[in-house]
Design a protein around this motif. Structure first.
Motif, PDB file in Angstrom:
ATOM      1  N   GLY A 115      -9.795   0.604   6.438  1.00 22.76           N
ATOM      2  CA  GLY A 115      -9.208   0.325   7.736  1.00 22.76           C
ATOM      3  C   GLY A 115      -8.744  -1.106   7.918  1.00 22.76           C
ATOM      4  O   GLY A 115      -8.143  -1.435   8.934  1.00 22.76           O
ATOM      5  N   LYS A 116      -8.992  -1.969   6.944  1.00 25.46           N
ATOM      6  CA  LYS A 116      -8.615  -3.382   7.048  1.00 25.46           C
ATOM      7  C   LYS A 116      -7.235  -3.608   6.428  1.00 25.46           C
ATOM      8  O   LYS A 116      -6.828  -2.923   5.505  1.00 25.46           O
ATOM      9  CB  LYS A 116      -9.636  -4.284   6.335  1.00 25.46           C
ATOM     10  N   LYS A 117      -6.539  -4.598   6.947  1.00 26.88           N
ATOM     11  CA  LYS A 117      -5.254  -5.014   6.376  1.00 26.88           C
ATOM     12  C   LYS A 117      -5.544  -6.046   5.287  1.00 26.88           C
ATOM     13  O   LYS A 117      -6.351  -6.958   5.475  1.00 26.88           O
ATOM     14  CB  LYS A 117      -4.369  -5.624   7.451  1.00 26.88           C
ATOM     15  N   VAL A 118      -4.875  -5.873   4.147  1.00 28.16           N
ATOM     16  CA  VAL A 118      -5.113  -6.746   2.998  1.00 28.16           C
ATOM     17  C   VAL A 118      -3.803  -7.142   2.334  1.00 28.16           C
ATOM     18  O   VAL A 118      -2.769  -6.507   2.546  1.00 28.16           O
ATOM     19  CB  VAL A 118      -6.016  -6.069   1.941  1.00 28.16           C
ATOM     20  N   VAL A 119      -3.883  -8.189   1.538  1.00 29.64           N
ATOM     21  CA  VAL A 119      -2.809  -8.544   0.615  1.00 29.64           C
ATOM     22  C   VAL A 119      -3.409  -8.442  -0.777  1.00 29.64           C
ATOM     23  O   VAL A 119      -4.504  -8.948  -1.038  1.00 29.64           O
ATOM     24  CB  VAL A 119      -2.266  -9.970   0.870  1.00 29.64           C
ATOM     25  N   LEU A 120      -2.689  -7.755  -1.653  1.00 33.53           N
ATOM     26  CA  LEU A 120      -3.085  -7.580  -3.048  1.00 33.53           C
ATOM     27  C   LEU A 120      -2.151  -8.422  -3.901  1.00 33.53           C
ATOM     28  O   LEU A 120      -0.960  -8.489  -3.605  1.00 33.53           O
ATOM     29  CB  LEU A 120      -2.906  -6.130  -3.492  1.00 33.53           C
ATOM     30  N   GLU A 121      -2.664  -9.009  -4.947  1.00 25.81           N
ATOM     31  CA  GLU A 121      -1.805  -9.716  -5.878  1.00 25.81           C
ATOM     32  C   GLU A 121      -2.106  -9.198  -7.277  1.00 25.81           C
ATOM     33  O   GLU A 121      -3.275  -9.059  -7.646  1.00 25.81           O
ATOM     34  CB  GLU A 121      -2.063 -11.220  -5.789  1.00 25.81           C
ATOM     35  N   GLY A 122      -1.057  -8.865  -8.023  1.00 25.47           N
ATOM     36  CA  GLY A 122      -1.252  -8.333  -9.364  1.00 25.47           C
ATOM     37  C   GLY A 122       0.008  -7.697  -9.903  1.00 25.47           C
ATOM     38  O   GLY A 122       1.121  -8.128  -9.596  1.00 25.47           O
ATOM     39  N   ASN A 123      -0.173  -6.638 -10.699  1.00 30.76           N
ATOM     40  CA  ASN A 123       0.939  -5.953 -11.357  1.00 30.76           C
ATOM     41  C   ASN A 123       1.012  -4.498 -10.902  1.00 30.76           C
ATOM     42  O   ASN A 123      -0.018  -3.851 -10.736  1.00 30.76           O
ATOM     43  CB  ASN A 123       0.750  -5.989 -12.874  1.00 30.76           C
ATOM     44  N   ALA A 124       2.242  -4.019 -10.739  1.00 32.99           N
ATOM     45  CA  ALA A 124       2.458  -2.639 -10.312  1.00 32.99           C
ATOM     46  C   ALA A 124       3.368  -1.942 -11.311  1.00 32.99           C
ATOM     47  O   ALA A 124       4.248  -2.562 -11.907  1.00 32.99           O
ATOM     48  CB  ALA A 124       3.094  -2.614  -8.925  1.00 32.99           C
ATOM     49  N   GLU A 125       3.137  -0.621 -11.469  1.00 34.77           N
ATOM     50  CA  GLU A 125       4.003   0.165 -12.340  1.00 34.77           C
ATOM     51  C   GLU A 125       3.971   1.628 -11.926  1.00 34.77           C
ATOM     52  O   GLU A 125       3.024   2.087 -11.297  1.00 34.77           O
ATOM     53  CB  GLU A 125       3.596   0.010 -13.801  1.00 34.77           C
ATOM     54  N   ARG A 126       5.038   2.325 -12.279  1.00 33.76           N
ATOM     55  CA  ARG A 126       5.062   3.779 -12.084  1.00 33.76           C
ATOM     56  C   ARG A 126       4.333   4.399 -13.260  1.00 33.76           C
ATOM     57  O   ARG A 126       4.535   4.010 -14.400  1.00 33.76           O
ATOM     58  CB  ARG A 126       6.491   4.307 -12.062  1.00 33.76           C
ATOM     59  N   LYS A 127       3.484   5.371 -12.968  1.00 31.28           N
ATOM     60  CA  LYS A 127       2.670   5.973 -14.021  1.00 31.28           C
ATOM     61  C   LYS A 127       2.398   7.426 -13.675  1.00 31.28           C
ATOM     62  O   LYS A 127       2.297   7.786 -12.503  1.00 31.28           O
ATOM     63  CB  LYS A 127       1.346   5.208 -14.124  1.00 31.28           C
ATOM     64  N   VAL A 128       2.248   8.249 -14.708  1.00 30.19           N
ATOM     65  CA  VAL A 128       1.815   9.624 -14.511  1.00 30.19           C
ATOM     66  C   VAL A 128       0.305   9.644 -14.741  1.00 30.19           C
ATOM     67  O   VAL A 128      -0.180   9.253 -15.804  1.00 30.19           O
ATOM     68  CB  VAL A 128       2.525  10.593 -15.481  1.00 30.19           C
ATOM     69  N   THR A 129      -0.432  10.071 -13.720  1.00 31.48           N
ATOM     70  CA  THR A 129      -1.889  10.131 -13.795  1.00 31.48           C
ATOM     71  C   THR A 129      -2.297  11.553 -14.167  1.00 31.48           C
ATOM     72  O   THR A 129      -1.858  12.514 -13.539  1.00 31.48           O
ATOM     73  CB  THR A 129      -2.506   9.732 -12.442  1.00 31.48           C
ATOM     74  N   SER A 130      -3.138  11.676 -15.178  1.00 30.97           N
ATOM     75  CA  SER A 130      -3.550  12.990 -15.678  1.00 30.97           C
ATOM     76  C   SER A 130      -4.431  13.721 -14.672  1.00 30.97           C
ATOM     77  O   SER A 130      -5.048  13.109 -13.790  1.00 30.97           O
ATOM     78  CB  SER A 130      -4.318  12.832 -16.995  1.00 30.97           C
ATOM     79  N   VAL A 131      -4.513  15.030 -14.832  1.00 34.13           N
ATOM     80  CA  VAL A 131      -5.367  15.866 -13.989  1.00 34.13           C
ATOM     81  C   VAL A 131      -6.817  15.419 -14.113  1.00 34.13           C
ATOM     82  O   VAL A 131      -7.527  15.291 -13.114  1.00 34.13           O
ATOM     83  CB  VAL A 131      -5.223  17.361 -14.375  1.00 34.13           C
ATOM     84  N   GLU A 132      -7.257  15.133 -15.333  1.00 34.38           N
ATOM     85  CA  GLU A 132      -8.638  14.706 -15.568  1.00 34.38           C
ATOM     86  C   GLU A 132      -8.956  13.421 -14.788  1.00 34.38           C
ATOM     87  O   GLU A 132      -9.997  13.312 -14.148  1.00 34.38           O
ATOM     88  CB  GLU A 132      -8.855  14.486 -17.064  1.00 34.38           C
TER      89      GLU A 132
END
Length: 170
Positions: free
Chosen positions: A116-133
């Protein structure tokens, strides 16, 4: 012969107690804390990064053109935190879906009070396919019902964020 039997029983009881204690040690819980404005987890985020942080919607636009965005600051509201360890969280997106965040190298964890809190994240982002497992693993961590976990049957393409730092903002 009786002594050997007694020593064997004592050894087994002692060994099973040691195993139980070790199991308890290996299951940490999320860190304590109220996640108040100004608190940070991992690396502290500069004022410049906070002021230049983009929305999840804008990040999605950036990732249409490139596969990975490095050193990006994103702002949003936390919707869920790993109940087991505080090792991941989700951010609310403008279209109502969730945006998944993990901590880089599991170097830090966040308290469940971050929900419920507002945050700022710093790092790396990418599009990825996440497996069912993997999706089922995260659903278990989030304490979803067995029916909800069993309903996960297809991989999901999503934006994944690897955070170096997270800071609570107003």
């Amino acid at each position: 012969m009786k002594r050997l039997a007694i020593y064997t029983v004592l050894f087994l009881v002692g060994f099973s107690s040691l195993s139980f204690s070790q199991e308890a040690i290996e299951k940490p819980s999320p860190p304590a804390g109220n996640a108040v404005i100004g608190d940070f987890y991992g690396e502290n985020i500069s004022t410049a990064s906070i002021n230049n942080a983009i929305s999840v919607d804008k990040l999605e636009g950036v990732l249409k053109d490139v596969k990975k965005a490095e050193g990006v600051a994103v702002k949003g509201e936390v919707t869920d935190v790993c109940e087991k360890r505080g090792c991941w969280l989700t951010i609310k997106t403008e279209n109502g879906s969730s945006f998944f965040v993990k901590m880089k190298d599991y170097a830090f964890f966040v308290p469940t009070a971050l929900k419920g809190k507002k945050v700022v994240l710093e790092g790396n982002a990418e599009r990825k396919v996440t497996s069912v497992e993997e999706l089922k693993h995260y659903a278990k961590d989030a304490k979803k019902t067995k029916a909800e976990i069993d309903a996960i049957t297809v991989p999901k393409e999503e934006i994944r964020f690897l955070a170096n730092g997270i800071k609570v903002i107003n």
